[in-house]
Motif scaffolding. Sequence first.
Motif, PDB file in Angstrom:
ATOM      1  N   ASP A   1       1.150  -1.611  -0.290  1.00  0.00           N
ATOM      2  CA  ASP A   1      -0.112  -0.368  -0.327  1.00  0.00           C
ATOM      3  C   ASP A   1       0.867   0.690   0.450  1.00  0.00           C
ATOM      4  O   ASP A   1       1.423   2.015   0.685  1.00  0.00           O
ATOM      5  N   LYS A   2       1.107   1.330  -1.617  1.00  0.00           N
ATOM      6  CA  LYS A   2       1.979   2.414  -1.054  1.00  0.00           C
ATOM      7  C   LYS A   2       1.733   3.771  -0.593  1.00  0.00           C
ATOM      8  O   LYS A   2       0.803   4.637  -0.984  1.00  0.00           O
ATOM      9  N   GLY A   3       2.173   4.865   0.041  1.00  0.00           N
ATOM     10  CA  GLY A   3       1.825   5.793   0.822  1.00  0.00           C
ATOM     11  C   GLY A   3       0.739   5.308   1.162  1.00  0.00           C
ATOM     12  O   GLY A   3       0.523   6.755   2.442  1.00  0.00           O
ATOM     13  N   GLN A   4       0.833   3.898   1.764  1.00  0.00           N
ATOM     14  CA  GLN A   4      -1.034   3.736   2.919  1.00  0.00           C
ATOM     15  C   GLN A   4      -2.056   4.850   1.714  1.00  0.00           C
ATOM     16  O   GLN A   4      -2.585   4.863   2.631  1.00  0.00           O
ATOM     17  N   THR A   5      -1.743   4.278   0.862  1.00  0.00           N
ATOM     18  CA  THR A   5      -2.561   5.400   0.001  1.00  0.00           C
ATOM     19  C   THR A   5      -4.218   4.857  -0.140  1.00  0.00           C
ATOM     20  O   THR A   5      -5.102   5.265   0.068  1.00  0.00           O
ATOM     21  N   LEU A   6      -4.222   2.989  -0.219  1.00  0.00           N
ATOM     22  CA  LEU A   6      -5.855   3.168  -0.452  1.00  0.00           C
ATOM     23  C   LEU A   6      -6.243   2.698   1.304  1.00  0.00           C
ATOM     24  O   LEU A   6      -7.081   2.952   1.512  1.00  0.00           O
ATOM     25  N   SER A   7      -5.520   2.295   2.508  1.00  0.00           N
ATOM     26  CA  SER A   7      -6.002   1.992   3.392  1.00  0.00           C
ATOM     27  C   SER A   7      -6.404   3.614   4.177  1.00  0.00           C
ATOM     28  O   SER A   7      -7.486   3.390   5.091  1.00  0.00           O
ATOM     29  N   LYS A   8      -5.766   5.076   3.886  1.00  0.00           N
ATOM     30  CA  LYS A   8      -6.407   6.302   4.070  1.00  0.00           C
ATOM     31  C   LYS A   8      -7.927   6.260   3.886  1.00  0.00           C
ATOM     32  O   LYS A   8      -9.081   7.002   3.871  1.00  0.00           O
ATOM     33  N   ASN A   9      -7.656   5.875   2.221  1.00  0.00           N
ATOM     34  CA  ASN A   9      -8.864   6.611   1.491  1.00  0.00           C
ATOM     35  C   ASN A   9     -10.002   5.286   1.594  1.00  0.00           C
ATOM     36  O   ASN A   9     -11.239   6.282   1.903  1.00  0.00           O
ATOM     37  N   PHE A  10      -9.773   4.292   2.111  1.00  0.00           N
ATOM     38  CA  PHE A  10     -10.464   3.396   2.546  1.00  0.00           C
ATOM     39  C   PHE A  10     -11.220   3.675   4.285  1.00  0.00           C
ATOM     40  O   PHE A  10     -12.267   2.876   5.125  1.00  0.00           O
ATOM     41  N   LEU A  11     -10.297   4.144   4.472  1.00  0.00           N
ATOM     42  CA  LEU A  11     -10.953   4.748   6.457  1.00  0.00           C
ATOM     43  C   LEU A  11     -10.777   3.201   6.954  1.00  0.00           C
ATOM     44  O   LEU A  11     -11.203   3.153   8.011  1.00  0.00           O
ATOM     45  N   ILE A  12      -9.524   2.403   6.087  1.00  0.00           N
ATOM     46  CA  ILE A  12      -9.021   1.136   7.208  1.00  0.00           C
ATOM     47  C   ILE A  12      -8.437   1.993   9.111  1.00  0.00           C
ATOM     48  O   ILE A  12      -7.659   2.279   8.673  1.00  0.00           O
ATOM     49  N   ARG A  13      -9.220   1.610  10.081  1.00  0.00           N
ATOM     50  CA  ARG A  13      -8.843   1.475  11.087  1.00  0.00           C
ATOM     51  C   ARG A  13      -8.262   0.156  11.992  1.00  0.00           C
ATOM     52  O   ARG A  13      -7.888   0.515  13.135  1.00  0.00           O
ATOM     53  N   VAL A  14      -8.496  -0.597  11.863  1.00  0.00           N
ATOM     54  CA  VAL A  14      -7.904  -2.109  11.898  1.00  0.00           C
ATOM     55  C   VAL A  14      -7.091  -2.626  11.033  1.00  0.00           C
ATOM     56  O   VAL A  14      -7.598  -2.770   9.504  1.00  0.00           O
ATOM     57  N   VAL A  15      -6.573  -3.391  11.220  1.00  0.00           N
ATOM     58  CA  VAL A  15      -5.973  -4.335  10.264  1.00  0.00           C
ATOM     59  C   VAL A  15      -5.652  -5.970  12.404  1.00  0.00           C
ATOM     60  O   VAL A  15      -5.437  -5.640  12.861  1.00  0.00           O
ATOM     61  N   PRO A  16      -6.398  -6.860  11.353  1.00  0.00           N
ATOM     62  CA  PRO A  16      -6.096  -7.206  10.002  1.00  0.00           C
ATOM     63  C   PRO A  16      -7.495  -6.674   9.742  1.00  0.00           C
ATOM     64  O   PRO A  16      -8.661  -6.697  10.177  1.00  0.00           O
ATOM     65  N   THR A  17      -8.349  -6.144   8.376  1.00  0.00           N
ATOM     66  CA  THR A  17      -9.227  -5.817   7.658  1.00  0.00           C
ATOM     67  C   THR A  17      -9.393  -6.285   6.302  1.00  0.00           C
ATOM     68  O   THR A  17      -8.433  -6.527   6.038  1.00  0.00           O
ATOM     69  N   THR A  18     -10.703  -7.253   5.710  1.00  0.00           N
ATOM     70  CA  THR A  18     -10.833  -8.429   5.237  1.00  0.00           C
ATOM     71  C   THR A  18     -12.234  -7.699   4.339  1.00  0.00           C
ATOM     72  O   THR A  18     -12.815  -7.521   5.026  1.00  0.00           O
ATOM     73  N   TYR A  19     -11.728  -7.462   2.843  1.00  0.00           N
ATOM     74  CA  TYR A  19     -13.276  -6.976   2.288  1.00  0.00           C
ATOM     75  C   TYR A  19     -13.373  -8.740   1.539  1.00  0.00           C
ATOM     76  O   TYR A  19     -12.320  -9.436   0.586  1.00  0.00           O
ATOM     77  N   VAL A  20     -14.684  -8.866   1.151  1.00  0.00           N
ATOM     78  CA  VAL A  20     -15.252 -10.382   0.379  1.00  0.00           C
ATOM     79  C   VAL A  20     -15.865  -9.342  -0.630  1.00  0.00           C
ATOM     80  O   VAL A  20     -16.785  -8.261  -0.506  1.00  0.00           O
ATOM     81  N   ILE A  21     -15.653  -9.560  -1.354  1.00  0.00           N
ATOM     82  CA  ILE A  21     -15.930  -9.420  -3.021  1.00  0.00           C
ATOM     83  C   ILE A  21     -16.556 -10.302  -3.754  1.00  0.00           C
ATOM     84  O   ILE A  21     -16.101 -11.531  -4.200  1.00  0.00           O
ATOM     85  N   ASP A  22     -17.624  -9.647  -4.458  1.00  0.00           N
ATOM     86  CA  ASP A  22     -18.098 -10.611  -5.406  1.00  0.00           C
ATOM     87  C   ASP A  22     -17.832 -10.169  -6.939  1.00  0.00           C
ATOM     88  O   ASP A  22     -16.638  -9.427  -6.411  1.00  0.00           O
ATOM     89  N   LYS A  23     -17.715 -11.347  -7.940  1.00  0.00           N
ATOM     90  CA  LYS A  23     -17.620 -11.831  -9.500  1.00  0.00           C
ATOM     91  C   LYS A  23     -17.103 -10.512  -9.432  1.00  0.00           C
ATOM     92  O   LYS A  23     -16.667  -9.632 -10.767  1.00  0.00           O
ATOM     93  N   ASN A  24     -18.153  -8.538 -10.162  1.00  0.00           N
ATOM     94  CA  ASN A  24     -19.014  -7.776 -10.016  1.00  0.00           C
ATOM     95  C   ASN A  24     -18.184  -6.762  -9.380  1.00  0.00           C
ATOM     96  O   ASN A  24     -18.018  -6.064 -10.102  1.00  0.00           O
ATOM     97  N   GLY A  25     -17.536  -7.316  -8.562  1.00  0.00           N
ATOM     98  CA  GLY A  25     -16.749  -5.611  -7.481  1.00  0.00           C
ATOM     99  C   GLY A  25     -17.867  -5.576  -6.520  1.00  0.00           C
ATOM    100  O   GLY A  25     -17.050  -4.095  -5.463  1.00  0.00           O
ATOM    101  N   ILE A  26     -18.748  -5.873  -6.173  1.00  0.00           N
ATOM    102  CA  ILE A  26     -19.596  -5.607  -4.919  1.00  0.00           C
ATOM    103  C   ILE A  26     -19.257  -5.914  -4.041  1.00  0.00           C
ATOM    104  O   ILE A  26     -18.094  -6.952  -3.939  1.00  0.00           O
ATOM    105  N   ILE A  27     -19.022  -5.192  -2.859  1.00  0.00           N
ATOM    106  CA  ILE A  27     -18.519  -5.943  -1.100  1.00  0.00           C
ATOM    107  C   ILE A  27     -19.303  -6.581  -0.762  1.00  0.00           C
ATOM    108  O   ILE A  27     -20.825  -6.016  -0.185  1.00  0.00           O
ATOM    109  N   LEU A  28     -18.965  -7.681  -0.760  1.00  0.00           N
ATOM    110  CA  LEU A  28     -20.236  -8.756   0.191  1.00  0.00           C
ATOM    111  C   LEU A  28     -19.949  -8.970   1.962  1.00  0.00           C
ATOM    112  O   LEU A  28     -21.350  -8.573   2.474  1.00  0.00           O
ATOM    113  N   GLU A  29     -18.990  -7.990   2.062  1.00  0.00           N
ATOM    114  CA  GLU A  29     -18.997  -8.531   3.583  1.00  0.00           C
ATOM    115  C   GLU A  29     -17.242  -7.877   3.802  1.00  0.00           C
ATOM    116  O   GLU A  29     -16.371  -7.674   3.375  1.00  0.00           O
ATOM    117  N   ARG A  30     -17.276  -7.057   5.084  1.00  0.00           N
ATOM    118  CA  ARG A  30     -16.624  -6.500   6.140  1.00  0.00           C
ATOM    119  C   ARG A  30     -16.245  -6.917   6.731  1.00  0.00           C
ATOM    120  O   ARG A  30     -17.006  -6.869   8.451  1.00  0.00           O
TER     121      ARG A  30
END
Length: 208
Positions: free
Chosen positions: A150-179
């Motif tokens: 995550d270069k420059g922590q860009t994704l974690s900042k943009n997604f407001l990730i505040r705990v690790v691990p954080t996992t996203y389960v994504i469907d085949k079309n890119g929709i978030i099924l679960e966080r």
Amino acid sequence: MKKLIFILLLLVSTLFFIKDELISIFPTEITSTSNLSKEGLTSISPTEITSTSNLSKEGLETGDKLPVMNLYNTKGELEGTSEKYLGKITIYNFGASWCPPCKVEKPLLNKFYNENKDKINVVSIMIDDSGEAVDKFFMENPMDFPHYFDKGQTLSKNFLIRVVPTTYVIDKNGIILERIHGALDWSQLKAEDLEELIWPVGSTAGVN
């Protein structure tokens, strides 16, 4: 809905980590859940990333479309985008080399991946400050799924990730099924179980 039994990970003592602006607190409670219902997957022992600002929305949520992500190797070189993982259910696992729950979870996730890689993708994204730390982690803890920096922590900042691990389960079309906040015992899951997370938001995901 089919019952799922999750054995949630135990951390034996309360740990405190300070990593630049990241402060982590690990509970010592033993917690378990027995059902997967509308609340979805649950977990414990996340590494908390503190923030001084009040957020009106807790980042990306179930039902949101996952934005296209640029994926960088540990040298900071662009290797492509997340679009290449469309077409299958994909697990995006955000972690860090200094996160003890991540070290416990990733081998379980790796085994889950190897048992189901014909049906699902697993992608690790590390939010470390340096690519060298990520390289060292995966040299000591080799995994079979791809990992990115995550270069420059860009994704974690943009997604407001505040705990690790954080996992996203994504469907085949890119929709978030679960966080999921925190580590899961992936040995208790099968690829078919992820199919049951599909929400009625026009998603056509599925494990074929």
